[in-house]
Design a protein around this motif. Structure first.
Motif, mmCIF file in Angstrom:
data_model
loop_
_atom_site.group_PDB
_atom_site.id
_atom_site.type_symbol
_atom_site.label_atom_id
_atom_site.label_comp_id
_atom_site.label_asym_id
_atom_site.label_seq_id
_atom_site.Cartn_x
_atom_site.Cartn_y
_atom_site.Cartn_z
ATOM 1 N N ASN A 12 0.803 -1.221 0.000
ATOM 2 C CA ASN A 12 0.000 0.000 0.000
ATOM 3 C C ASN A 12 0.836 1.270 0.000
ATOM 4 N N ARG A 13 2.112 1.145 -0.189
ATOM 5 C CA ARG A 13 2.968 2.319 -0.121
ATOM 6 C C ARG A 13 2.973 3.072 -1.441
ATOM 7 N N GLN A 14 3.042 4.389 -1.358
ATOM 8 C CA GLN A 14 3.174 5.247 -2.527
ATOM 9 C C GLN A 14 4.606 5.734 -2.705
ATOM 10 N N ILE A 15 5.448 5.475 -1.731
ATOM 11 C CA ILE A 15 6.839 5.924 -1.749
ATOM 12 C C ILE A 15 7.729 4.730 -1.430
ATOM 13 N N ARG A 16 8.718 4.503 -2.279
ATOM 14 C CA ARG A 16 9.670 3.415 -2.057
ATOM 15 C C ARG A 16 11.045 3.993 -1.737
ATOM 16 N N VAL A 17 11.747 3.353 -0.834
ATOM 17 C CA VAL A 17 13.091 3.786 -0.449
ATOM 18 C C VAL A 17 14.084 2.681 -0.780
ATOM 19 N N GLU A 18 15.110 3.040 -1.506
ATOM 20 C CA GLU A 18 16.196 2.112 -1.815
ATOM 21 C C GLU A 18 17.501 2.693 -1.289
ATOM 22 N N ARG A 19 18.134 1.972 -0.407
ATOM 23 C CA ARG A 19 19.453 2.388 0.067
ATOM 24 C C ARG A 19 20.505 1.802 -0.866
ATOM 25 N N ARG A 20 20.998 2.607 -1.788
ATOM 26 C CA ARG A 20 22.028 2.110 -2.706
ATOM 27 C C ARG A 20 23.356 1.906 -1.990
ATOM 28 N N SER A 21 23.534 2.659 -0.926
ATOM 29 C CA SER A 21 24.644 2.457 -0.008
ATOM 30 C C SER A 21 24.215 3.107 1.299
ATOM 31 N N PRO A 22 24.980 2.932 2.385
ATOM 32 C CA PRO A 22 24.614 3.633 3.613
ATOM 33 C C PRO A 22 24.600 5.156 3.441
ATOM 34 N N PHE A 23 25.262 5.654 2.391
ATOM 35 C CA PHE A 23 25.445 7.091 2.220
ATOM 36 C C PHE A 23 24.523 7.701 1.158
ATOM 37 N N TYR A 24 23.860 6.867 0.363
ATOM 38 C CA TYR A 24 23.124 7.324 -0.815
ATOM 39 C C TYR A 24 21.810 6.568 -0.906
ATOM 40 N N TRP A 25 20.697 7.311 -0.774
ATOM 41 C CA TRP A 25 19.359 6.728 -0.850
ATOM 42 C C TRP A 25 18.640 7.236 -2.088
ATOM 43 N N ARG A 26 17.766 6.397 -2.639
ATOM 44 C CA ARG A 26 16.825 6.804 -3.684
ATOM 45 C C ARG A 26 15.410 6.701 -3.112
ATOM 46 N N VAL A 27 14.625 7.739 -3.291
ATOM 47 C CA VAL A 27 13.232 7.775 -2.847
ATOM 48 C C VAL A 27 12.371 7.919 -4.094
ATOM 49 N N THR A 28 11.522 6.937 -4.344
ATOM 50 C CA THR A 28 10.794 6.851 -5.599
ATOM 51 C C THR A 28 9.296 6.950 -5.352
ATOM 52 N N PHE A 29 8.648 7.903 -6.015
ATOM 53 C CA PHE A 29 7.198 8.038 -5.940
ATOM 54 C C PHE A 29 6.572 7.025 -6.899
ATOM 55 N N ASP A 30 5.646 6.237 -6.380
ATOM 56 C CA ASP A 30 5.075 5.143 -7.168
ATOM 57 C C ASP A 30 3.592 5.011 -6.819
ATOM 58 N N HIS A 31 2.802 5.946 -7.331
ATOM 59 C CA HIS A 31 1.359 5.976 -7.072
ATOM 60 C C HIS A 31 0.636 6.191 -8.394
ATOM 61 N N PRO A 32 0.604 5.148 -9.245
ATOM 62 C CA PRO A 32 -0.010 5.291 -10.559
ATOM 63 C C PRO A 32 -1.530 5.529 -10.429
ATOM 64 N N PRO A 33 -2.129 6.154 -11.459
ATOM 65 C CA PRO A 33 -1.502 6.479 -12.748
ATOM 66 C C PRO A 33 -0.883 7.870 -12.808
ATOM 67 N N LEU A 34 -1.085 8.731 -11.768
ATOM 68 C CA LEU A 34 -0.719 10.139 -11.898
ATOM 69 C C LEU A 34 0.245 10.633 -10.823
ATOM 70 N N ASN A 35 0.602 9.790 -9.853
ATOM 71 C CA ASN A 35 1.411 10.247 -8.717
ATOM 72 C C ASN A 35 0.777 11.452 -8.029
ATOM 73 N N ILE A 36 -0.530 11.386 -7.812
ATOM 74 C CA ILE A 36 -1.224 12.429 -7.052
ATOM 75 C C ILE A 36 -0.802 12.330 -5.589
ATOM 76 N N PHE A 37 -0.620 13.483 -4.969
ATOM 77 C CA PHE A 37 -0.173 13.565 -3.579
ATOM 78 C C PHE A 37 -1.385 13.880 -2.702
ATOM 79 N N GLY A 38 -1.701 12.980 -1.775
ATOM 80 C CA GLY A 38 -2.869 13.192 -0.924
ATOM 81 C C GLY A 38 -2.554 13.045 0.546
ATOM 82 N N PRO A 39 -3.576 13.152 1.401
ATOM 83 C CA PRO A 39 -3.349 13.063 2.847
ATOM 84 C C PRO A 39 -2.660 11.776 3.281
ATOM 85 N N GLU A 40 -2.937 10.667 2.563
ATOM 86 C CA GLU A 40 -2.301 9.408 2.939
ATOM 87 C C GLU A 40 -0.824 9.376 2.578
ATOM 88 N N THR A 41 -0.393 10.282 1.694
ATOM 89 C CA THR A 41 1.023 10.348 1.325
ATOM 90 C C THR A 41 1.835 11.072 2.387
#
Length: 284
Positions: A12-41
């Motif tokens: 149920n997550r709209q945001i994914r976190v990938e730790r490429r290393s302890p020093f570098y993170w990627r935060v990916t918005f994944d709420h298809p189809p439009l990546n709308i940002f709402g109260p649950e985000t």
């Protein structure tokens, strides 16, 4: 894998976190189809920003999108307003969304927005709150569309845009309420650079890896000193949020949002793909 990672990859997550290393993170918005940002985000993004503030090792975070055509778009106008207005203020004393954006700007981490697709409304405001912004020349659009719908933007663009591009261009972006493509965004200073789409990912990744190799204290102290010289005070952003909430209840905004909804706003299709065009039509 940490608790944050486990939750971020939940169904149920709209945001994914990938730790490429302890020093570098990627935060990916994944709420298809439009990546709308709402109260649950909001609690999901707050969790990420809190982790960035508290983690002793992370130095760089990159925000990107897994949804084709959309980096992060406008607020959810189908949600009940009280779902947002009832949220408690954050640590800065600002309401939840502007609080998170202000904290992101001041976090002891370099934040990079890698923009492919539409960064509209909240998406633009998150990009502006990030330290660095890079966009696909062919496939990125930034906009503060709200005035065209009878609204006042609420996430800090009036405080941030004039500092980036000057008063006249900021007013053109805000009052014109039109789509700004990657090449013009670069010219105006809306983004650091617009790169050919095929080069965007490699460029951002290489820069993130490079910065992540440097000393965290040197990064943090340098960023803090730049913040002193360049960031707006929280009070300026507080006024924007209050004006946005007030504008939601006005007849003009309700009429224009209704007209946009009737044309297909909030659904995949031409209105969301060409929002700048359509907000110019609803009042004519």
């Amino acid at each position: 894998m940490s608790q944050l990672d486990r939750e971020s990859f939940g169904a149920n997550r709209q945001i994914r976190v990938e730790r490429r290393s302890p020093f570098y993170w990627r935060v990916t918005f994944d709420h298809p189809p439009l990546n709308i940002f709402g109260p649950e985000t909001i609690p999901q993004l707050n969790e990420v920003i809190t982790a960035l503030e508290q983690d002793a090792l992370v130095k760089v975070v990159v925000f990107d999108s897994a949804v084709e055509g959309f980096f992060l778009t406008h607020y959810d106008f189908l949600a009940k307003p009280e779902a947002t207005t009832s949220l408690p203020p954050g640590p800065t004393g600002l309401q939840a969304l502007p609080d998170m954006l202000a904290r992101l700007s001041r976090a002891p981490v370099v934040s990079i927005a890698s923009i492919r697709g539409r960064a509209t409304g909240v998406g633009s405001e998150l990009a502006l709150a990030s330290d660095l912004r890079f966009a696909s020349r062919e496939n990125s659009i930034l906009s503060q569309w709200e005035v065209g719908a009878g609204l006042v933007p609420g996430g800090g663009p009036m405080a941030r845009l004039p500092r980036l591009m000057g008063r006249g261009r900021a007013l053109e972006v805000l009052l014109g309420a039109d789509d700004i493509r990657g090449d013009l965004a670069e010219l105006y200073g809306y983004v650091n650079r617009a790169l050919p789409d095929a080069e965007l990912d490699a460029f951002v990744d290489a820069l993130a890896v490079r910065i992540a190799s440097f000393d965290k204290q040197a990064i943090t102290e340098t960023k803090h000193l730049v913040d002193i010289a360049s960031l707006p005070p929280d009070a300026e952003i507080a006024f924007e949020w209050e004006a946005f909430i007030a504008s939601l209840g006005r007849t003009a905004s309700r009429t224009r949002i209704k007209a946009l909804m009737e044309r297909g706003f909030h659904a995949a299709g031409d209105v969301e793909n060409r929002l700048g065009y359509y907000v110019g039509q609803v009042g004519s």
